[in-house]
Design a protein around this motif. Structure first.
Motif, mmCIF file in Angstrom:
data_model
loop_
_atom_site.group_PDB
_atom_site.id
_atom_site.type_symbol
_atom_site.label_atom_id
_atom_site.label_comp_id
_atom_site.label_asym_id
_atom_site.label_seq_id
_atom_site.Cartn_x
_atom_site.Cartn_y
_atom_site.Cartn_z
ATOM 1 N N THR A 74 23.559 50.025 34.912
ATOM 2 C CA THR A 74 22.584 48.976 35.195
ATOM 3 C C THR A 74 23.184 47.611 34.855
ATOM 4 N N PRO A 75 23.224 46.680 35.809
ATOM 5 C CA PRO A 75 23.817 45.360 35.528
ATOM 6 C C PRO A 75 23.031 44.583 34.479
ATOM 7 N N THR A 76 23.728 44.102 33.472
ATOM 8 C CA THR A 76 23.185 43.211 32.446
ATOM 9 C C THR A 76 24.244 42.159 32.166
ATOM 10 N N TRP A 77 24.014 41.350 31.141
ATOM 11 C CA TRP A 77 25.032 40.365 30.809
ATOM 12 C C TRP A 77 26.301 41.034 30.293
ATOM 13 N N HIS A 78 26.203 42.288 29.835
ATOM 14 C CA HIS A 78 27.407 43.020 29.413
ATOM 15 C C HIS A 78 28.317 43.318 30.604
ATOM 16 N N THR A 79 27.725 43.689 31.729
ATOM 17 C CA THR A 79 28.544 43.925 32.924
ATOM 18 C C THR A 79 29.125 42.622 33.465
ATOM 19 N N ALA A 80 28.432 41.507 33.212
ATOM 20 C CA ALA A 80 28.980 40.215 33.615
ATOM 21 C C ALA A 80 30.282 39.917 32.869
ATOM 22 N N ILE A 81 30.385 40.394 31.639
ATOM 23 C CA ILE A 81 31.633 40.207 30.876
ATOM 24 C C ILE A 81 32.788 40.898 31.590
ATOM 25 N N ILE A 82 32.557 42.122 32.056
ATOM 26 C CA ILE A 82 33.599 42.852 32.784
ATOM 27 C C ILE A 82 33.960 42.113 34.066
ATOM 28 N N ALA A 83 32.948 41.629 34.772
ATOM 29 C CA ALA A 83 33.198 40.903 36.028
ATOM 30 C C ALA A 83 34.014 39.640 35.776
ATOM 31 N N HIS A 84 33.662 38.895 34.738
ATOM 32 C CA HIS A 84 34.418 37.684 34.416
ATOM 33 C C HIS A 84 35.860 38.019 34.042
ATOM 34 N N LEU A 85 36.035 39.105 33.299
ATOM 35 C CA LEU A 85 37.382 39.478 32.873
ATOM 36 C C LEU A 85 38.273 39.850 34.056
ATOM 37 N N VAL A 86 37.692 40.493 35.070
ATOM 38 C CA VAL A 86 38.481 40.876 36.240
ATOM 39 C C VAL A 86 39.116 39.652 36.893
ATOM 40 N N TRP A 87 38.404 38.537 36.864
ATOM 41 C CA TRP A 87 38.908 37.310 37.515
ATOM 42 C C TRP A 87 39.633 36.385 36.550
ATOM 43 N N ILE A 88 39.167 36.311 35.288
ATOM 44 C CA ILE A 88 39.698 35.321 34.348
ATOM 45 C C ILE A 88 40.915 35.829 33.591
ATOM 46 N N ALA A 89 40.966 37.129 33.249
ATOM 47 C CA ALA A 89 42.113 37.656 32.501
ATOM 48 C C ALA A 89 43.439 37.440 33.236
ATOM 49 N N PRO A 90 43.517 37.628 34.561
ATOM 50 C CA PRO A 90 44.774 37.307 35.251
ATOM 51 C C PRO A 90 45.162 35.834 35.142
ATOM 52 N N ILE A 91 44.171 34.940 35.136
ATOM 53 C CA ILE A 91 44.482 33.519 34.986
ATOM 54 C C ILE A 91 45.052 33.252 33.598
ATOM 55 N N ALA A 92 44.448 33.864 32.568
ATOM 56 C CA ALA A 92 44.974 33.715 31.211
ATOM 57 C C ALA A 92 46.386 34.284 31.112
ATOM 58 N N THR A 93 46.621 35.404 31.768
ATOM 59 C CA THR A 93 47.965 35.993 31.766
ATOM 60 C C THR A 93 48.985 35.053 32.389
ATOM 61 N N LEU A 94 48.617 34.436 33.491
ATOM 62 C CA LEU A 94 49.529 33.512 34.168
ATOM 63 C C LEU A 94 49.825 32.297 33.299
ATOM 64 N N ILE A 95 48.803 31.765 32.622
ATOM 65 C CA ILE A 95 49.004 30.587 31.772
ATOM 66 C C ILE A 95 49.939 30.905 30.611
ATOM 67 N N ILE A 96 49.725 32.051 29.961
ATOM 68 C CA ILE A 96 50.590 32.420 28.836
ATOM 69 C C ILE A 96 51.985 32.780 29.331
ATOM 70 N N ALA A 97 52.075 33.353 30.542
ATOM 71 C CA ALA A 97 53.382 33.705 31.094
ATOM 72 C C ALA A 97 54.247 32.473 31.326
ATOM 73 N N ILE A 98 53.613 31.349 31.679
ATOM 74 C CA ILE A 98 54.367 30.106 31.857
ATOM 75 C C ILE A 98 55.073 29.735 30.561
ATOM 76 N N ARG A 99 54.368 29.898 29.443
ATOM 77 C CA ARG A 99 54.979 29.645 28.135
ATOM 78 C C ARG A 99 56.032 30.701 27.815
#
Length: 268
Positions: A130-155
């Motif tokens: 059942t979608p709740t704000w907890h599932t929104a965390i997973i959804a955000h991570l699917v899109w945001i974690a790769p961006i964080a990975t790319l930023i740290i990879a630059i360093r």
């Protein structure tokens, strides 16, 4: 080669125009939040702060801010951890499927967020979640974690492997190298990734719209109020949201500086 006076004046004017283009909408929201009229019009005939009082006393607004803050903080912390180790595999080590990993880890960034949110909603329904704000965390991570990975990879790309090898030659264990060499050198990238992750999650609307279910985040509430039932409370909450994000970002930037200063003093 230094620019001429006319060139410097042109650069300053260009910078002012860019800042005005970026921040004038926020100024308009600020004026709308202190107007007594239902819709913003200039000149403002009468100013009031009653909307701020209502926003601060509203239980609905408090719940919205609390849910959005929880989602953003959890997404930030998890993205920093995943991004740190993902960036090491992304930029530091050579292994067989490294190039395929690089392509797959960055692929979600290029998906339209609305399509990604719909796909995640259908997946949650398929597995009986059942979608709740907890599932929104997973959804955000699917899109945001790769961006964080790319930023740290630059360093991580500017990381000299000889530093780790020198520490190992001096008898340091893997944990000591990670704690004393790798983490401090990558920390600026980790902090930058954390700031980006927080801001991207705090203001994310498309992914939250599809994956929060009955719960509401602040961007969803603002959109719903703009579509129907608008009042000056909407820009007021928007101003408070911007102010809260500025305060949190300032704290996130200040804490590492204080920690570094304290560490230097203790080492001296």
């Amino acid at each position: 080669m230094h620019p001429s006076k006319a060139g410097r004046a042109g650069l300053y004017a260009y910078g002012v125009l860019i800042l005005a283009f970026l921040y004038l909408p926020l100024v308009a929201i600020g004026f709308a939040s202190v107007s007594t009229s239902r819709y913003l019009s200039f000149p403002i005939r009468q100013y009031t702060t009653q909307w701020y009082s209502q926003a601060l006393e509203s239980g609905t607004v408090s719940d919205l801010l609390w849910i959005s803050l929880q989602v953003a903080v959890i997404v930030t912390l998890v993205s920093m951890v995943l991004g740190f180790f993902g960036a090491l595999a992304f930029a530091r080590y050579q292994w067989r499927y490294r190039r395929l990993y690089q392509k797959l880890i960055l692929l979600p960034i290029f998906f339209p967020q609305s399509v990604l949110g719909l796909a995640l909603l259908m997946w949650f329904n398929a597995i009986g979640v059942t979608p709740t704000w907890h599932t929104a965390i997973i959804a955000h991570l699917v899109w945001i974690a790769p961006i964080a990975t790319l930023i740290i990879a630059i360093r991580a790309y500017s990381f000299d492997p000889a530093l780790e090898e020198a520490a190992r030659d001096m008898g340091c264990s893997t944990w000591q190298i990670l704690r004393e060499v790798t983490i401090p050198l990558l920390m600026p990238g980790v902090v930058a990734a954390g700031l980006f992750s927080f801001l991207l999650s705090w203001g994310n609307f498309p992914l939250s719209l599809f994956t929060t279910g009955a719960d509401l985040t602040l961007p969803e509430w603002l959109y719903a109020k703009m579509v129907s039932g608008y009042s000056p409370l909407v820009p007021t909450v928007g101003v408070l949201s911007v102010a809260a994000s500025i305060v949190l970002v300032a704290i996130a930037l200040t804490v590492p500086l204080l920690i570094n200063r304290f560490t230097r003093k203790s080492s001296d």
